[in-house]
Design a protein around this motif. Structure first.
Motif, PDB file in Angstrom:
ATOM      1  N   VAL A  92     -17.788 -19.215  14.169  1.00  7.74           N
ATOM      2  CA  VAL A  92     -16.983 -18.875  15.340  1.00  7.74           C
ATOM      3  C   VAL A  92     -17.531 -17.629  16.031  1.00  7.74           C
ATOM      4  O   VAL A  92     -17.662 -17.581  17.260  1.00  7.74           O
ATOM      5  N   LEU A  93     -17.889 -16.624  15.248  1.00 11.87           N
ATOM      6  CA  LEU A  93     -18.410 -15.386  15.824  1.00 11.87           C
ATOM      7  C   LEU A  93     -19.756 -15.628  16.514  1.00 11.87           C
ATOM      8  O   LEU A  93     -19.983 -15.154  17.631  1.00 11.87           O
ATOM      9  N   ASN A  94     -20.641 -16.397  15.865  1.00 15.81           N
ATOM     10  CA  ASN A  94     -21.992 -16.595  16.401  1.00 15.81           C
ATOM     11  C   ASN A  94     -22.059 -17.611  17.533  1.00 15.81           C
ATOM     12  O   ASN A  94     -22.912 -17.495  18.423  1.00 15.81           O
ATOM     13  N   GLN A  95     -21.185 -18.624  17.505  1.00 13.45           N
ATOM     14  CA  GLN A  95     -21.268 -19.703  18.487  1.00 13.45           C
ATOM     15  C   GLN A  95     -20.218 -19.615  19.594  1.00 13.45           C
ATOM     16  O   GLN A  95     -20.370 -20.267  20.632  1.00 13.45           O
ATOM     17  N   ILE A  96     -19.176 -18.831  19.389  1.00  7.35           N
ATOM     18  CA  ILE A  96     -18.106 -18.746  20.387  1.00  7.35           C
ATOM     19  C   ILE A  96     -17.918 -17.316  20.894  1.00  7.35           C
ATOM     20  O   ILE A  96     -18.026 -17.048  22.085  1.00  7.35           O
ATOM     21  N   VAL A  97     -17.641 -16.394  19.978  1.00  6.30           N
ATOM     22  CA  VAL A  97     -17.281 -15.037  20.395  1.00  6.30           C
ATOM     23  C   VAL A  97     -18.448 -14.299  21.044  1.00  6.30           C
ATOM     24  O   VAL A  97     -18.345 -13.822  22.177  1.00  6.30           O
ATOM     25  N   ILE A  98     -19.580 -14.223  20.338  1.00  5.95           N
ATOM     26  CA  ILE A  98     -20.708 -13.426  20.837  1.00  5.95           C
ATOM     27  C   ILE A  98     -21.300 -13.986  22.133  1.00  5.95           C
ATOM     28  O   ILE A  98     -21.507 -13.237  23.092  1.00  5.95           O
ATOM     29  N   PRO A  99     -21.572 -15.299  22.218  1.00 11.22           N
ATOM     30  CA  PRO A  99     -22.195 -15.788  23.453  1.00 11.22           C
ATOM     31  C   PRO A  99     -21.249 -15.973  24.642  1.00 11.22           C
ATOM     32  O   PRO A  99     -21.694 -15.955  25.787  1.00 11.22           O
ATOM     33  N   TYR A 100     -19.944 -16.120  24.392  1.00  8.54           N
ATOM     34  CA  TYR A 100     -19.052 -16.505  25.491  1.00  8.54           C
ATOM     35  C   TYR A 100     -17.873 -15.561  25.739  1.00  8.54           C
ATOM     36  O   TYR A 100     -17.314 -15.575  26.832  1.00  8.54           O
ATOM     37  N   LEU A 101     -17.474 -14.775  24.769  1.00  7.24           N
ATOM     38  CA  LEU A 101     -16.303 -13.916  24.928  1.00  7.24           C
ATOM     39  C   LEU A 101     -16.741 -12.458  25.012  1.00  7.24           C
ATOM     40  O   LEU A 101     -17.034 -11.836  23.991  1.00  7.24           O
ATOM     41  N   PHE A 102     -16.785 -11.952  26.226  1.00  5.37           N
ATOM     42  CA  PHE A 102     -17.214 -10.574  26.452  1.00  5.37           C
ATOM     43  C   PHE A 102     -15.967  -9.688  26.422  1.00  5.37           C
ATOM     44  O   PHE A 102     -15.239  -9.562  27.408  1.00  5.37           O
ATOM     45  N   VAL A 103     -15.750  -9.088  25.265  1.00 10.59           N
ATOM     46  CA  VAL A 103     -14.479  -8.422  24.993  1.00 10.59           C
ATOM     47  C   VAL A 103     -14.218  -7.270  25.957  1.00 10.59           C
ATOM     48  O   VAL A 103     -13.086  -7.069  26.402  1.00 10.59           O
ATOM     49  N   GLU A 104     -15.266  -6.517  26.306  1.00 10.12           N
ATOM     50  CA  GLU A 104     -15.070  -5.389  27.224  1.00 10.12           C
ATOM     51  C   GLU A 104     -14.533  -5.867  28.562  1.00 10.12           C
ATOM     52  O   GLU A 104     -13.672  -5.222  29.172  1.00 10.12           O
ATOM     53  N   ASP A 105     -15.036  -7.009  29.034  1.00 14.31           N
ATOM     54  CA  ASP A 105     -14.543  -7.564  30.298  1.00 14.31           C
ATOM     55  C   ASP A 105     -13.121  -8.089  30.159  1.00 14.31           C
ATOM     56  O   ASP A 105     -12.302  -7.952  31.080  1.00 14.31           O
ATOM     57  N   LEU A 106     -12.823  -8.705  29.010  1.00 20.50           N
ATOM     58  CA  LEU A 106     -11.489  -9.264  28.810  1.00 20.50           C
ATOM     59  C   LEU A 106     -10.418  -8.184  28.767  1.00 20.50           C
ATOM     60  O   LEU A 106      -9.257  -8.446  29.083  1.00 20.50           O
ATOM     61  N   GLU A 107     -10.787  -6.966  28.389  1.00 27.35           N
ATOM     62  CA  GLU A 107      -9.819  -5.868  28.371  1.00 27.35           C
ATOM     63  C   GLU A 107      -9.238  -5.638  29.763  1.00 27.35           C
ATOM     64  O   GLU A 107      -8.095  -5.193  29.908  1.00 27.35           O
ATOM     65  N   LEU A 108     -10.020  -5.953  30.794  1.00 27.21           N
ATOM     66  CA  LEU A 108      -9.607  -5.697  32.174  1.00 27.21           C
ATOM     67  C   LEU A 108      -8.938  -6.893  32.830  1.00 27.21           C
ATOM     68  O   LEU A 108      -8.450  -6.793  33.951  1.00 27.21           O
ATOM     69  N   VAL A 109      -8.930  -8.039  32.142  1.00 27.37           N
ATOM     70  CA  VAL A 109      -8.384  -9.262  32.719  1.00 27.37           C
ATOM     71  C   VAL A 109      -6.871  -9.301  32.576  1.00 27.37           C
ATOM     72  O   VAL A 109      -6.328  -8.997  31.508  1.00 27.37           O
ATOM     73  N   GLU A 110      -6.187  -9.673  33.647  1.00 25.40           N
ATOM     74  CA  GLU A 110      -4.745  -9.884  33.574  1.00 25.40           C
ATOM     75  C   GLU A 110      -4.485 -11.247  32.968  1.00 25.40           C
ATOM     76  O   GLU A 110      -4.976 -12.263  33.475  1.00 25.40           O
TER      77      GLU A 110
END
Length: 239
Positions: A151-169
Motif C-alpha cells: 500500500v505504501l509503495n504502490q498507493i501512498v508514495i506515488p499518488y498521495l502527496f500528503v503535504e498537498d492534502l493538508e491544504l485540501v478542503e
C-alpha cells in the motif's frame, strides 16, 4: 503500456494464456500466489451477482485493512498532531473520489470486470471500490505486513502527496455552498435519478446554479453523489 492493458482485458487469468498472470502482476507491482483471488477482486457485482465470486466481500475487507495502514502511517508521520487532524487526513486519503482517481491512474479501470453498457456504473466510484477489493486480496494473499508495504509503495508514495492534502478542503459541498453564498448565487443540490444496479441503489445528483444545471455526480449514496457533483462544479467554475 496501452497494448499491455488491452491484452490484460482480453486474456486476464485465461487458462490458455499463461502470461496473463504476469501481466496483472506487472500492473499491480506484485507477485501473486492466488490468482483466482485477484480475479474475484476485479469482478464488480454487475458482471457477477454471486457474492462468493464478485468483489464486494473483498471490498469490505480491503476498506478495513487500508484504513488501518493509513492510520498507522499518519500516526507515525505526525507524532504531535491531535486526533481530529489525523482523522481528517485519513478521510482525505481514503475517500471514494481519491481512491477512484488512484485506481484509474493505476489502470484498474481497464482490467475491472463490470457492465460496460451501464453508464451510471461507469461514471460511479466502482474503480475505487475495486482498489479496496485488491487491498483485501493482497492481505489474504500476503498477510498484513506485506500488504502494508505494498500500500505504501504502490498507493501512498506515488499518488498521495500528503503535504498537498493538508491544504485540501475535504467537504467540497460546503466549499461550493460557501462560494455561492459569498457571491449571492442561488445554489441547490437535486437528486435527479435513483435506480437499482444488482440490488444496489445508484444516485445521480445535479448541481443547479441560478436555475441552470451545472454538473452531475453519481454514487452509491446521496452524499457520495453530491461530493462528486461538487468536485466537478468546482473544477468547471474555476473556484
Amino acid at each position: 503500456m496501452h497494448d499491455l492493458v488491452k491484452l490484460i482485458r482480453k486474456n486476464i487469468f485465461s487458462k490458455k494464456k499463461s502470461s496473463s498472470k504476469q501481466q496483472v502482476e506487472y500492473v499491480l507491482g506484485l507477485k501473486l500466489n492466488n490468482a483466482p483471488l485477484f480475479t474475484r477482486a476485479l469482478s464488480h457485482s454487475s458482471s457477477n451477482n454471486n457474492p462468493i465470486e464478485n468483489n464486494e466481500r473483498l471490498e469490505y475487507l480491503g476498506d478495513a485493512v487500508l484504513g488501518a495502514v493509513i492510520a498507522d502511517y499518519l500516526f507515525k508521520r505526525y507524532p504531535y498532531k491531535h486526533e481530529g487532524f489525523l482523522t481528517e487526513m485519513r478521510s482525505k486519503m481514503v475517500n471514494r473520489q481519491t481512491l477512484n482517481a488512484i485506481a484509474i491512474k493505476m489502470g484498474l479501470n481497464n482490467i475491472t470486470f463490470f457492465n460496460k453498457h451501464d453508464n451510471a456504473i461507469k461514471n460511479s466510484q466502482i474503480f475505487g471500490n475495486t482498489l479496496e477489493a485488491i487491498v483485501g486480496a493482497v492481505y489474504l494473499d500476503k498477510g498484513y505486513e506485506k500488504t502494508k508495504k505494498w500500500v505504501l509503495n504502490q498507493i501512498v508514495i506515488p499518488y498521495l502527496f500528503v503535504e498537498d492534502l493538508e491544504l485540501v478542503e475535504i467537504n467540497l459541498k460546503n466549499k461550493l455552498i460557501g462560494w455561492a453564498n459569498k457571491n449571492n448565487h442561488q445554489l441547490s443540490f437535486e437528486t435527479i435519478d435513483e435506480k437499482y444496479d444488482r440490488g444496489r441503489r445508484v444516485f445521480t445528483v445535479a448541481i443547479v446554479l441560478n436555475g441552470a444545471p451545472v454538473t452531475e455526480g453519481r454514487g452509491y449514496n446521496k452524499k457520495e453523489a453530491s461530493q462528486a457533483a461538487a468536485a466537478a462544479a468546482i473544477e468547471k467554475l474555476g473556484i
